[in-house]
Design a protein around this motif. Sequence first.
Motif, PDB file in Angstrom:
ATOM      1  N   GLY A   1       0.535   1.162 -18.982  1.00  5.93           N
ATOM      2  CA  GLY A   1      -0.011   1.139 -17.628  1.00  5.93           C
ATOM      3  C   GLY A   1       0.552   0.040 -16.749  1.00  5.93           C
ATOM      4  O   GLY A   1       1.753  -0.255 -16.768  1.00  5.93           O
ATOM      5  N   TYR A   2      -0.347  -0.601 -16.017  1.00  2.73           N
ATOM      6  CA  TYR A   2       0.061  -1.534 -14.955  1.00  2.73           C
ATOM      7  C   TYR A   2       0.612  -2.849 -15.478  1.00  2.73           C
ATOM      8  O   TYR A   2       1.170  -3.626 -14.708  1.00  2.73           O
ATOM      9  N   ILE A   3       0.461  -3.077 -16.792  1.00  4.75           N
ATOM     10  CA  ILE A   3       1.070  -4.274 -17.380  1.00  4.75           C
ATOM     11  C   ILE A   3       2.575  -4.248 -17.118  1.00  4.75           C
ATOM     12  O   ILE A   3       3.209  -5.276 -16.918  1.00  4.75           O
ATOM     13  N   GLN A   4       3.127  -3.023 -17.052  1.00  6.39           N
ATOM     14  CA  GLN A   4       4.573  -2.884 -16.820  1.00  6.39           C
ATOM     15  C   GLN A   4       4.985  -3.333 -15.428  1.00  6.39           C
ATOM     16  O   GLN A   4       6.153  -3.557 -15.144  1.00  6.39           O
ATOM     17  N   ARG A   5       4.023  -3.408 -14.515  1.00  4.08           N
ATOM     18  CA  ARG A   5       4.364  -3.788 -13.132  1.00  4.08           C
ATOM     19  C   ARG A   5       4.006  -5.234 -12.821  1.00  4.08           C
ATOM     20  O   ARG A   5       4.313  -5.733 -11.736  1.00  4.08           O
ATOM     21  N   GLY A   6       3.319  -5.889 -13.772  1.00  2.00           N
ATOM     22  CA  GLY A   6       2.826  -7.229 -13.464  1.00  2.00           C
ATOM     23  C   GLY A   6       3.731  -8.332 -13.977  1.00  2.00           C
ATOM     24  O   GLY A   6       4.668  -8.083 -14.732  1.00  2.00           O
TER      25      GLY A   6
ATOM     26  N   ALA B   1       6.992   9.343 -21.872  1.00  2.00           N
ATOM     27  CA  ALA B   1       7.029   9.009 -20.446  1.00  2.00           C
ATOM     28  C   ALA B   1       5.886   9.729 -19.744  1.00  2.00           C
ATOM     29  O   ALA B   1       5.521  10.840 -20.140  1.00  2.00           O
ATOM     30  N   GLU B   2       5.332   9.113 -18.704  1.00  2.00           N
ATOM     31  CA  GLU B   2       4.157   9.723 -18.065  1.00  2.00           C
ATOM     32  C   GLU B   2       4.451  11.127 -17.523  1.00  2.00           C
ATOM     33  O   GLU B   2       3.564  11.951 -17.423  1.00  2.00           O
ATOM     34  N   GLY B   3       5.711  11.400 -17.208  1.00  2.56           N
ATOM     35  CA  GLY B   3       6.039  12.720 -16.649  1.00  2.56           C
ATOM     36  C   GLY B   3       6.500  13.710 -17.705  1.00  2.56           C
ATOM     37  O   GLY B   3       6.930  14.826 -17.362  1.00  2.56           O
TER      38      GLY B   3
ATOM     39  N   THR C   1      11.693  -0.391  -7.626  1.00  9.09           N
ATOM     40  CA  THR C   1      10.676   0.347  -8.381  1.00  9.09           C
ATOM     41  C   THR C   1      10.952   0.190  -9.872  1.00  9.09           C
ATOM     42  O   THR C   1      12.119   0.151 -10.290  1.00  9.09           O
ATOM     43  N   ILE C   2       9.891   0.132 -10.634  1.00 12.48           N
ATOM     44  CA  ILE C   2      10.066   0.085 -12.089  1.00 12.48           C
ATOM     45  C   ILE C   2      10.625   1.412 -12.603  1.00 12.48           C
ATOM     46  O   ILE C   2      11.148   1.484 -13.696  1.00 12.48           O
ATOM     47  N   ASP C   3      10.509   2.477 -11.785  1.00  9.97           N
ATOM     48  CA  ASP C   3      10.912   3.814 -12.241  1.00  9.97           C
ATOM     49  C   ASP C   3      12.432   4.021 -12.209  1.00  9.97           C
ATOM     50  O   ASP C   3      12.936   4.944 -12.842  1.00  9.97           O
ATOM     51  N   ASN C   4      13.145   3.216 -11.446  1.00 11.62           N
ATOM     52  CA  ASN C   4      14.605   3.319 -11.295  1.00 11.62           C
ATOM     53  C   ASN C   4      15.030   4.690 -10.766  1.00 11.62           C
ATOM     54  O   ASN C   4      16.120   5.163 -11.083  1.00 11.62           O
TER      55      ASN C   4
ATOM     56  N   GLY D   1      -4.807  11.918 -15.407  1.00  8.60           N
ATOM     57  CA  GLY D   1      -3.929  13.069 -15.615  1.00  8.60           C
ATOM     58  C   GLY D   1      -2.560  12.660 -16.119  1.00  8.60           C
ATOM     59  O   GLY D   1      -1.906  13.403 -16.853  1.00  8.60           O
ATOM     60  N   ARG D   2      -2.123  11.460 -15.753  1.00 12.30           N
ATOM     61  CA  ARG D   2      -0.809  10.971 -16.182  1.00 12.30           C
ATOM     62  C   ARG D   2      -0.700  10.820 -17.694  1.00 12.30           C
ATOM     63  O   ARG D   2       0.373  10.786 -18.232  1.00 12.30           O
ATOM     64  N   HIS D   3      -1.840  10.664 -18.343  1.00 16.62           N
ATOM     65  CA  HIS D   3      -1.789  10.373 -19.778  1.00 16.62           C
ATOM     66  C   HIS D   3      -2.115  11.583 -20.645  1.00 16.62           C
ATOM     67  O   HIS D   3      -2.239  11.470 -21.851  1.00 16.62           O
TER      68      HIS D   3
ATOM     69  N   SER E   1       0.870  -1.186   0.000  1.00 19.18           N
ATOM     70  CA  SER E   1       0.000   0.000   0.000  1.00 19.18           C
ATOM     71  C   SER E   1       0.896   1.221   0.000  1.00 19.18           C
ATOM     72  O   SER E   1       2.104   1.109   0.163  1.00 19.18           O
ATOM     73  N   ARG E   2       0.268   2.375  -0.195  1.00 18.40           N
ATOM     74  CA  ARG E   2       1.055   3.612  -0.159  1.00 18.40           C
ATOM     75  C   ARG E   2       0.837   4.363   1.156  1.00 18.40           C
ATOM     76  O   ARG E   2       1.066   5.572   1.248  1.00 18.40           O
ATOM     77  N   ILE E   3       0.356   3.651   2.164  1.00 10.72           N
ATOM     78  CA  ILE E   3       0.068   4.283   3.463  1.00 10.72           C
ATOM     79  C   ILE E   3       1.367   4.708   4.166  1.00 10.72           C
ATOM     80  O   ILE E   3       2.333   3.958   4.211  1.00 10.72           O
TER      81      ILE E   3
ATOM     82  N   ILE F   1       4.371   5.415 -21.450  1.00  8.98           N
ATOM     83  CA  ILE F   1       5.171   4.546 -20.564  1.00  8.98           C
ATOM     84  C   ILE F   1       5.233   5.143 -19.162  1.00  8.98           C
ATOM     85  O   ILE F   1       5.347   6.356 -19.003  1.00  8.98           O
ATOM     86  N   MET F   2       5.182   4.296 -18.131  1.00  4.20           N
ATOM     87  CA  MET F   2       5.238   4.770 -16.740  1.00  4.20           C
ATOM     88  C   MET F   2       6.635   5.292 -16.394  1.00  4.20           C
ATOM     89  O   MET F   2       7.517   5.324 -17.236  1.00  4.20           O
ATOM     90  N   GLY F   3       6.825   5.634 -15.146  1.00  6.19           N
ATOM     91  CA  GLY F   3       8.153   6.093 -14.720  1.00  6.19           C
ATOM     92  C   GLY F   3       8.114   7.270 -13.775  1.00  6.19           C
ATOM     93  O   GLY F   3       9.156   7.800 -13.398  1.00  6.19           O
ATOM     94  N   ASN F   4       6.886   7.712 -13.432  1.00  4.82           N
ATOM     95  CA  ASN F   4       6.726   8.854 -12.546  1.00  4.82           C
ATOM     96  C   ASN F   4       7.448  10.074 -13.123  1.00  4.82           C
ATOM     97  O   ASN F   4       7.284  10.337 -14.297  1.00  4.82           O
ATOM     98  N   ASN F   5       8.269  10.759 -12.359  1.00  2.00           N
ATOM     99  CA  ASN F   5       8.911  11.963 -12.902  1.00  2.00           C
ATOM    100  C   ASN F   5      10.324  11.708 -13.407  1.00  2.00           C
ATOM    101  O   ASN F   5      11.151  12.618 -13.446  1.00  2.00           O
TER     102      ASN F   5
HETATM  103  O1  F6P Z   1       6.266   3.931  -8.899  1.00  2.00           O
HETATM  104  C1  F6P Z   1       5.782   3.024  -9.816  1.00  2.00           C
HETATM  105  C2  F6P Z   1       4.626   3.605 -10.548  1.00  2.00           C
HETATM  106  O2  F6P Z   1       4.081   2.611 -11.380  1.00  2.00           O
HETATM  107  C3  F6P Z   1       4.887   4.872 -11.338  1.00  2.00           C
HETATM  108  O3  F6P Z   1       5.528   4.606 -12.554  1.00  2.00           O
HETATM  109  C4  F6P Z   1       3.517   5.456 -11.460  1.00  2.00           C
HETATM  110  O4  F6P Z   1       3.600   6.848 -11.568  1.00  2.00           O
HETATM  111  C5  F6P Z   1       2.873   5.063 -10.167  1.00  2.00           C
HETATM  112  O5  F6P Z   1       3.621   4.002  -9.639  1.00  2.00           O
HETATM  113  C6  F6P Z   1       1.453   4.594 -10.246  1.00  2.00           C
HETATM  114  O6  F6P Z   1       0.966   4.492  -8.959  1.00  2.00           O
HETATM  115  P1  F6P Z   1      -0.392   3.820  -8.503  1.00  2.00           P
HETATM  116  O7  F6P Z   1      -0.146   2.338  -8.445  1.00  2.00           O
HETATM  117  O8  F6P Z   1      -0.626   4.369  -7.145  1.00  2.00           O
HETATM  118  O9  F6P Z   1      -1.420   4.184  -9.506  1.00  2.00           O
END
Ligand code: F6P
Length: 369
Positions: free
Chosen positions: A292-297, A236-238, A140-143, A266-268, A79-81, A183-187
């Motif tokens: 999206g989340y396919i990159q994390r699965g 990139a999403e950022g 993190t996938i964002d490195n 908003g990310r897209h 979680s992000r808590i 593509i994801m990656g935050n900032n």
């Molecule tokens: O930190 C990994 C990441 O997938 C980022 O690339 C993305 O900005 C964020 O998490 C998405 O977060 P959430 O799972 O809270 O939607």
Amino acid sequence: MPYQPSQVKTIGILTSGGDCPGLNAAIRGVAKAARDAFGAEVIGVLNGFTGLIENRIVHMSDRDLIGLLTSGGTVLGTSRIKPNKYPAQNGTFRDMTGACVETYRRLGIDCLVCIGGGGTQKNALHLKQAGLNIVTLPKTIDNDVAETDVTFGYDSAMTIATEAIDRLHTTASSHHRIMLVDIMGNNAGWLALGASLAGGADVCLIPEIPFHIDSIVAALEHRRSRGRRFSLVSVAEGAITLDSVGKKKQKIHTKKVSKSLAHEEGRHLASRELAVMLEDRLEMETRITTLGYIQRGGIPTPTDRILATQLGVKAARLMADGTFGVMIGVKGDHLEPVALEQVAGKKKTIPLDHAMIQTARLIGLNLGD
Ligand code: F6P
């Protein structure tokens, strides 16, 4: 080989923040080595820091580690808590640091291993300052975690994004289209740039280099003039336009969706707006694919399995030595403890003189500037 007697008899492990491939391999690495190194009892704390706040835990036996090396996600949940910002009623927050400390003490935990990205490092420092023994691992996938060359999860996500670009190439070519891939990656642009280099994208837009539409149009027109009837643009999403530097990010206003879903939409925005502009300026059919989340699965790559295992084992060794309050950073060929104070609150973006950026420029990958 047994390591040495340690004061640490019971360890806790939690995974926090966005999940990624390799988390289970890291849990397994820590647990196996901690058992071998000092016969530790291993407690899994569920759903990130929530488990510590709400006393949700599992005692992990050898059987619980079966199959973890190769599996995706995290068996402990995440979680992000934040310990000091626990959602309460009416949108307010409560500081639950005391509850975390109490759970840790009541369970007789001698050290807590926190596996996570930038946010987790901050939370871990907070708990260190509250008196807990902590060791963290960077994932993190964002490195984008500071003080480590690489995080586990990145290689797996880059592999997925690269495969997506490969596949988009063939359909782009068949239909003579511009394909935008979001593509994801935050900032940080690590994931987008890595996958673009590996997949041979024509344009790659990353947060570190604000883009100008004219530069992209010129690059794609140049391709077309050389007979290339399709193009691959990764965003990139950022990524941001040059015009919007320093301005507040556009928000989606609607009462019908949750705040987090609006944030997700908003990310897209960058890729959505860009697609419309490119279609208009180039008069070429344009399509968007959001990975999206396919990159994390899914399963971790061999590189991530090895890295996560090595980091887990190193955590056990540090705990045996009584080294706490650190994140394990990857520094070249070495894994080195770095004080959490040096990591928390910092972000590792791509330096503009980085070899990947230089390589991109030299092979004609347009970066939007
Ligand atoms: O930190 C990994 C990441 O997938 C980022 O690339 C993305 O900005 C964020 O998490 C998405 O977060 P959430 O799972 O809270 O939607």
